[in-house]
Design a protein around this motif. Structure first.
Motif, PDB file in Angstrom:
ATOM      1  N   GLU A 174       1.571   7.156  -5.073  1.00 27.05           N
ATOM      2  CA  GLU A 174       0.716   6.372  -4.107  1.00 27.05           C
ATOM      3  C   GLU A 174      -0.218   7.188  -3.595  1.00 27.05           C
ATOM      4  O   GLU A 174       0.049   8.510  -3.183  1.00 27.05           O
ATOM      5  CB  GLU A 174       1.658   5.629  -2.742  1.00 27.05           C
ATOM      6  N   SER A 233      -7.549   1.215   3.863  1.00 27.64           N
ATOM      7  CA  SER A 233      -8.720   2.094   3.411  1.00 27.64           C
ATOM      8  C   SER A 233      -9.821   1.529   4.048  1.00 27.64           C
ATOM      9  O   SER A 233     -10.120   0.286   4.049  1.00 27.64           O
ATOM     10  CB  SER A 233      -8.903   2.232   1.904  1.00 27.64           C
ATOM     11  N   LEU A 270      -0.285   5.183   9.339  1.00 26.54           N
ATOM     12  CA  LEU A 270      -0.558   4.550   8.118  1.00 26.54           C
ATOM     13  C   LEU A 270      -1.508   3.421   8.260  1.00 26.54           C
ATOM     14  O   LEU A 270      -1.344   2.605   9.164  1.00 26.54           O
ATOM     15  CB  LEU A 270       0.548   4.376   7.423  1.00 26.54           C
ATOM     16  N   PHE A 292      -3.685   8.047  -0.990  1.00 21.65           N
ATOM     17  CA  PHE A 292      -4.299   8.188   0.378  1.00 21.65           C
ATOM     18  C   PHE A 292      -5.687   8.853   0.387  1.00 21.65           C
ATOM     19  O   PHE A 292      -5.878   9.765   0.028  1.00 21.65           O
ATOM     20  CB  PHE A 292      -3.100   8.544   1.355  1.00 21.65           C
ATOM     21  N   THR A 309       6.272   5.352  -0.243  1.00 28.25           N
ATOM     22  CA  THR A 309       6.060   6.548   0.651  1.00 28.25           C
ATOM     23  C   THR A 309       7.133   6.302   1.850  1.00 28.25           C
ATOM     24  O   THR A 309       8.149   7.039   2.252  1.00 28.25           O
ATOM     25  CB  THR A 309       4.641   6.644   1.302  1.00 28.25           C
ATOM     26  N   TYR A 335      -1.884  12.512  -2.542  1.00 26.91           N
ATOM     27  CA  TYR A 335      -0.890  11.881  -3.235  1.00 26.91           C
ATOM     28  C   TYR A 335       0.588  11.894  -2.747  1.00 26.91           C
ATOM     29  O   TYR A 335       0.869  12.900  -2.590  1.00 26.91           O
ATOM     30  CB  TYR A 335      -1.042  11.958  -4.706  1.00 26.91           C
ATOM     31  N   GLY A 340       0.760  -1.364   0.013  1.00 26.72           N
ATOM     32  CA  GLY A 340       0.095   0.012   0.150  1.00 26.72           C
ATOM     33  C   GLY A 340       0.916   1.111  -0.012  1.00 26.72           C
ATOM     34  O   GLY A 340       0.519   2.196  -0.561  1.00 26.72           O
ATOM     35  N   CYS A 341       1.911   1.306   0.833  1.00 26.08           N
ATOM     36  CA  CYS A 341       2.590   2.771   0.638  1.00 26.08           C
ATOM     37  C   CYS A 341       4.137   2.232   0.981  1.00 26.08           C
ATOM     38  O   CYS A 341       4.880   3.059   1.591  1.00 26.08           O
ATOM     39  CB  CYS A 341       2.084   3.364   1.874  1.00 26.08           C
ATOM     40  N   TYR A 345      -4.008   3.897   3.158  1.00 21.23           N
ATOM     41  CA  TYR A 345      -3.547   3.575   1.810  1.00 21.23           C
ATOM     42  C   TYR A 345      -4.503   2.624   1.213  1.00 21.23           C
ATOM     43  O   TYR A 345      -5.542   2.085   1.629  1.00 21.23           O
ATOM     44  CB  TYR A 345      -2.110   2.965   2.061  1.00 21.23           C
ATOM     45  N   GLU A 346      -4.138   2.133  -0.134  1.00 21.03           N
ATOM     46  CA  GLU A 346      -4.851   1.335  -0.912  1.00 21.03           C
ATOM     47  C   GLU A 346      -4.088   0.120  -1.207  1.00 21.03           C
ATOM     48  O   GLU A 346      -2.917   0.186  -1.470  1.00 21.03           O
ATOM     49  CB  GLU A 346      -5.541   2.061  -2.109  1.00 21.03           C
TER      50      GLU A 346
END
Length: 216
Positions: free
Chosen positions: A205, A113, A110, A207, A32, A155, A28-29, A140-141
């Motif tokens: 990424e 979703s 974090l 969010f 990041t 983003y 997901g991240c 996050y997705e």
């Protein structure tokens, strides 16, 4: 795109990253995380993972080291049953509450979703803002066959180099997942390119968050 300053540049910064399963956080991240490790001095982090077998959790520990090199990182898990977290609501809630009680104050949280179709992801997402009520929680997705993507509004831009490093580290850290048909570069890069197009960056990424305070 309008910039949104998180105020994490000067450090020290403590990050709490929540996942229902090993690999959720990095999928997901992960980009990041790489950017935070590069740009934030004195970064420390806690990865809190609700489920996982010993083999999968060892992969998660390895992933934390790879995605946050030279950072102080701990990995905690309740080792609850995969796919059954709603039936373990109390234990899941206590895992998050215990983290909040025993750890440093989080500068950033974090979490998955709230619109995620997977019940394990969704429970973690719903509980996170109830535990970290006065913190910035970014959701996050995770790509999956359910087709559950929403409309993110925040983003994190990634360069091609950062995206390729994320994909390479995912494969290095999680060899048990490589045989899955969804665990490949095209899936991860495709989503990142789409989100990058949305914010006029090479890759990104994306969010969401339920609440944030704009300060200057």
């Amino acid at each position: 795109m309008l910039p949104f300053q998180l105020g994490l540049i000067d450090g020290p910064v403590h990050l709490v990253a929540l996942g229902a399963h090993p690999d959720d956080i990095e999928i997901g991240c992960g980009g990041t995380l790489l950017k935070l490790a590069e740009s934030v001095p004195e970064l420390s982090a806690e990865f809190v993972i609700a489920t996982g077998t010993p083999v999968r959790l060892e992969e998660a520990r390895r992933a934390a080291e790879l995605f946050l090199p030279e950072c102080e990182v701990t990995v905690t898990s309740a080792e609850l049953p995969d796919g059954r977290l709603p039936a373990y609501w109390n234990q899941t809630k206590e895992l998050l509450e215990a983290t909040a009680r025993s750890s440093r104050r989080a500068d950033l949280v974090l979490a998955p979703s709230k619109h995620d179709a997977h019940q394990d992801h969704r429970l973690i997402a719903e509980l996170a803002p109830t535990v970290w009520r006065n913190h910035l929680v970014l959701h996050y997705e995770i790509p999956k066959w359910d087709g559950d993507f929403g409309r993110p509004w925040l983003y994190v831009e990634l360069t091609e180099e950062q995206l390729r490093e994320k994909v390479a580290l995912l494969h290095k850290a999680y060899p048990s997942q490589v045989p899955h048909d969804w665990f490949d570069e095209e899936v991860f890069a495709g989503l990142a390119r789409l989100r990058g197009m949305e914010c006029r960056a090479p890759y990104a990424e994306a969010f969401t968050t339920g609440k944030a305070t704009l300060t200057w």
